[in-house]
Enzyme design. Structure first.
Site, PDB file in Angstrom:
ATOM      1  N   THR A 194      -7.512 -10.139   6.451  1.00 33.05           N
ATOM      2  CA  THR A 194      -7.320  -9.222   5.317  1.00 33.05           C
ATOM      3  C   THR A 194      -6.153  -9.632   4.429  1.00 33.05           C
ATOM      4  O   THR A 194      -6.039  -9.170   3.298  1.00 33.05           O
ATOM      5  CB  THR A 194      -7.043  -7.800   5.824  1.00 33.05           C
ATOM      6  OG1 THR A 194      -5.774  -7.819   6.519  1.00 33.05           O
ATOM      7  CG2 THR A 194      -8.120  -7.316   6.775  1.00 33.05           C
ATOM      8  N   ASP A 214       5.802 -21.264  11.793  1.00 37.57           N
ATOM      9  CA  ASP A 214       5.375 -22.374  12.652  1.00 37.57           C
ATOM     10  C   ASP A 214       6.316 -23.566  12.523  1.00 37.57           C
ATOM     11  O   ASP A 214       6.637 -24.227  13.518  1.00 37.57           O
ATOM     12  CB  ASP A 214       3.947 -22.807  12.291  1.00 37.57           C
ATOM     13  CG  ASP A 214       2.907 -21.826  12.819  1.00 37.57           C
ATOM     14  OD1 ASP A 214       3.237 -21.048  13.722  1.00 37.57           O
ATOM     15  OD2 ASP A 214       1.770 -21.855  12.313  1.00 37.57           O
ATOM     16  N   ASP A 267       3.371 -23.175   6.833  1.00 34.75           N
ATOM     17  CA  ASP A 267       3.666 -21.920   7.527  1.00 34.75           C
ATOM     18  C   ASP A 267       5.122 -21.964   7.999  1.00 34.75           C
ATOM     19  O   ASP A 267       5.481 -22.728   8.903  1.00 34.75           O
ATOM     20  CB  ASP A 267       2.717 -21.749   8.717  1.00 34.75           C
ATOM     21  CG  ASP A 267       2.883 -20.378   9.362  1.00 34.75           C
ATOM     22  OD1 ASP A 267       4.018 -20.054   9.781  1.00 34.75           O
ATOM     23  OD2 ASP A 267       1.902 -19.626   9.431  1.00 34.75           O
ATOM     24  N   ARG A 319       1.158 -11.193   8.749  1.00 35.43           N
ATOM     25  CA  ARG A 319       0.084 -11.066   7.769  1.00 35.43           C
ATOM     26  C   ARG A 319      -1.228 -11.315   8.470  1.00 35.43           C
ATOM     27  O   ARG A 319      -1.436 -12.389   9.033  1.00 35.43           O
ATOM     28  CB  ARG A 319       0.345 -12.115   6.675  1.00 35.43           C
ATOM     29  CG  ARG A 319      -0.412 -11.881   5.430  1.00 35.43           C
ATOM     30  CD  ARG A 319       0.000 -12.870   4.372  1.00 35.43           C
ATOM     31  NE  ARG A 319      -0.457 -14.214   4.653  1.00 35.43           N
ATOM     32  CZ  ARG A 319      -0.532 -15.183   3.743  1.00 35.43           C
ATOM     33  NH1 ARG A 319      -0.147 -14.942   2.505  1.00 35.43           N
ATOM     34  NH2 ARG A 319      -0.972 -16.374   4.056  1.00 35.43           N
TER      35      ARG A 319
HETATM   36  C1  PRP Z   1       4.758 -15.269   6.579  1.00 34.91           C
HETATM   37  C2  PRP Z   1       6.083 -15.207   5.860  1.00 34.91           C
HETATM   38  C3  PRP Z   1       6.038 -13.855   5.217  1.00 34.91           C
HETATM   39  C4  PRP Z   1       4.578 -13.706   4.864  1.00 34.91           C
HETATM   40  C5  PRP Z   1       4.409 -13.993   3.398  1.00 34.91           C
HETATM   41  O1  PRP Z   1       4.816 -14.576   7.766  1.00 34.91           O
HETATM   42  O2  PRP Z   1       7.190 -15.411   6.704  1.00 34.91           O
HETATM   43  O3  PRP Z   1       6.464 -12.805   6.064  1.00 34.91           O
HETATM   44  O4  PRP Z   1       3.867 -14.678   5.631  1.00 34.91           O
HETATM   45  O5  PRP Z   1       3.122 -13.745   2.986  1.00 34.91           O
HETATM   46  P1  PRP Z   1       2.775 -12.565   1.972  1.00 34.91           P
HETATM   47  O6  PRP Z   1       3.797 -12.605   0.873  1.00 34.91           O
HETATM   48  O7  PRP Z   1       1.405 -12.936   1.488  1.00 34.91           O
HETATM   49  O8  PRP Z   1       2.787 -11.275   2.719  1.00 34.91           O
HETATM   50  P2  PRP Z   1       3.569 -14.544   8.793  1.00 34.91           P
HETATM   51  O9  PRP Z   1       2.658 -13.437   8.436  1.00 34.91           O
HETATM   52  O10 PRP Z   1       2.970 -15.919   8.848  1.00 34.91           O
HETATM   53  O11 PRP Z   1       4.241 -14.151  10.150  1.00 34.91           O
HETATM   54  P3  PRP Z   1       5.163 -15.009  11.138  1.00 34.91           P
HETATM   55  O12 PRP Z   1       6.491 -15.226  10.415  1.00 34.91           O
HETATM   56  O13 PRP Z   1       5.313 -14.146  12.318  1.00 34.91           O
HETATM   57  O14 PRP Z   1       4.470 -16.310  11.409  1.00 34.91           O
HETATM   58  N1  URA Z   2       3.369 -17.593   4.837  1.00 33.99           N
HETATM   59  C1  URA Z   2       3.891 -18.835   5.024  1.00 33.99           C
HETATM   60  O1  URA Z   2       4.592 -19.086   6.015  1.00 33.99           O
HETATM   61  N2  URA Z   2       3.637 -19.768   4.097  1.00 33.99           N
HETATM   62  C2  URA Z   2       2.904 -19.524   3.005  1.00 33.99           C
HETATM   63  O2  URA Z   2       2.711 -20.439   2.174  1.00 33.99           O
HETATM   64  C3  URA Z   2       2.370 -18.231   2.828  1.00 33.99           C
HETATM   65  C4  URA Z   2       2.634 -17.278   3.766  1.00 33.99           C
END
Ligand code: PRP
Ligand code: URA
Length: 209
Positions: free
Chosen positions: A108, A203, A200, A104
């Site tokens: 944006t 993370d 997160d 994400r």
């Molecule tokens: C997180 C999570 C989802 C997304 C959810 O991933 O694992 O994929 O955010 O958010 P949304 O419903 O608003 O789209 P992230 O973008 O942090 O990527 P990552 O798992 O690589 O850290």
């Molecule tokens: N992605 C995450 O990992 N946590 C949140 O709360 C939202 C998006």
């Protein structure tokens, strides 16, 4: 809300609360994600078809039931969805595993896709799409669109924490996709993080913050 299932099982609520705790270290967090995913897999696979067959118990002939060779694929959304794969595979070890890479964009908040690898026969399989977090819903909706563009139409979405905004978006864009969530949270903060959420997920799983 008819296609949304929120788990109210005490074991799941207990483990989700431990995951929410910011003091829970990555090792324990990973174990909890895996355990909750396995517990959820029981309900997610409830509609697998069975066939009857004849068996002999030590006492008499009887009718047994076995799962009717339904082909499944697990598709985690990278990164955080990876944490759910092993728990699910404990229950459905014959499932194939595909991967969708999406992140994400922090400005944006829109999903950016960077990787896709799916089993070649995936269109014949029922797909269980995995991501612990359903926040705005943008990532899950984009992943489902990527799957549908490849002629995959039997999709279930499984997450740990869902925000109402994400459920609403998925219901609007993909009303055919059932959603399974271990917990439903009220709201998102200014950075579109789920409140109270668990932070997160990527993370916390991989210790990158
Ligand atoms: C997180 C999570 C989802 C997304 C959810 O991933 O694992 O994929 O955010 O958010 P949304 O419903 O608003 O789209 P992230 O973008 O942090 O990527 P990552 O798992 O690589 O850290
Ligand atoms: N992605 C995450 O990992 N946590 C949140 O709360 C939202 C998006």
């Amino acid at each position: 809300m008819s296609n949304v299932m929120i788990f109210d099982h005490p074991m799941i609520q207990h483990k989700i609360s431990l995951m929410r705790d910011k003091e829970t270290p990555s090792k324990v967090f990973r174990e909890l994600v895996s355990e909750v995913s396995m517990l959820m897999a029981f309900e997610v696979t409830r509609d697998l078809p069975l066939e009857a067959y004849e068996i002999e118990t030590p006492i008499c002939p009887a009718t047994g039931y076995r799962i009717l060779g339904k082909k499944l694929a697990l598709v985690p959304i990278l990164r955080a969805g990876l944490g759910m794969v092993d728990g699910m595979l404990n229950l459905v070890p014959m499932a194939r595993v595909g991967h969708i890479g999406l992140y994400r964009d922090p400005e944006t908040l829109l999903p950016v896709d960077y990787y896709l690898k799916l089993p070649p026969d995936i269109a014949e399989r029922d797909v269980i799409l995995l991501d612990p977090m359903l926040a705005t819903g943008g990532s899950a909706a984009a992943a489902i669109t990527l799957l549908k563009e490849r002629n995959i139409h039997h999709i279930k979405f499984v997450c740990l924490i869902a925000a109402q905004a994400g459920i609403d978006l998925l219901n609007r864009e993909h009303p055919d996709v059932p959603i399974f969530a271990a917990a439903l949270d009220e709201t998102l903060n200014d950075h579109a993080y789920i409140v109270p959420g668990l932070g997160d997920a990527g993370d916390r799983l991989f210790g990158t913050k």
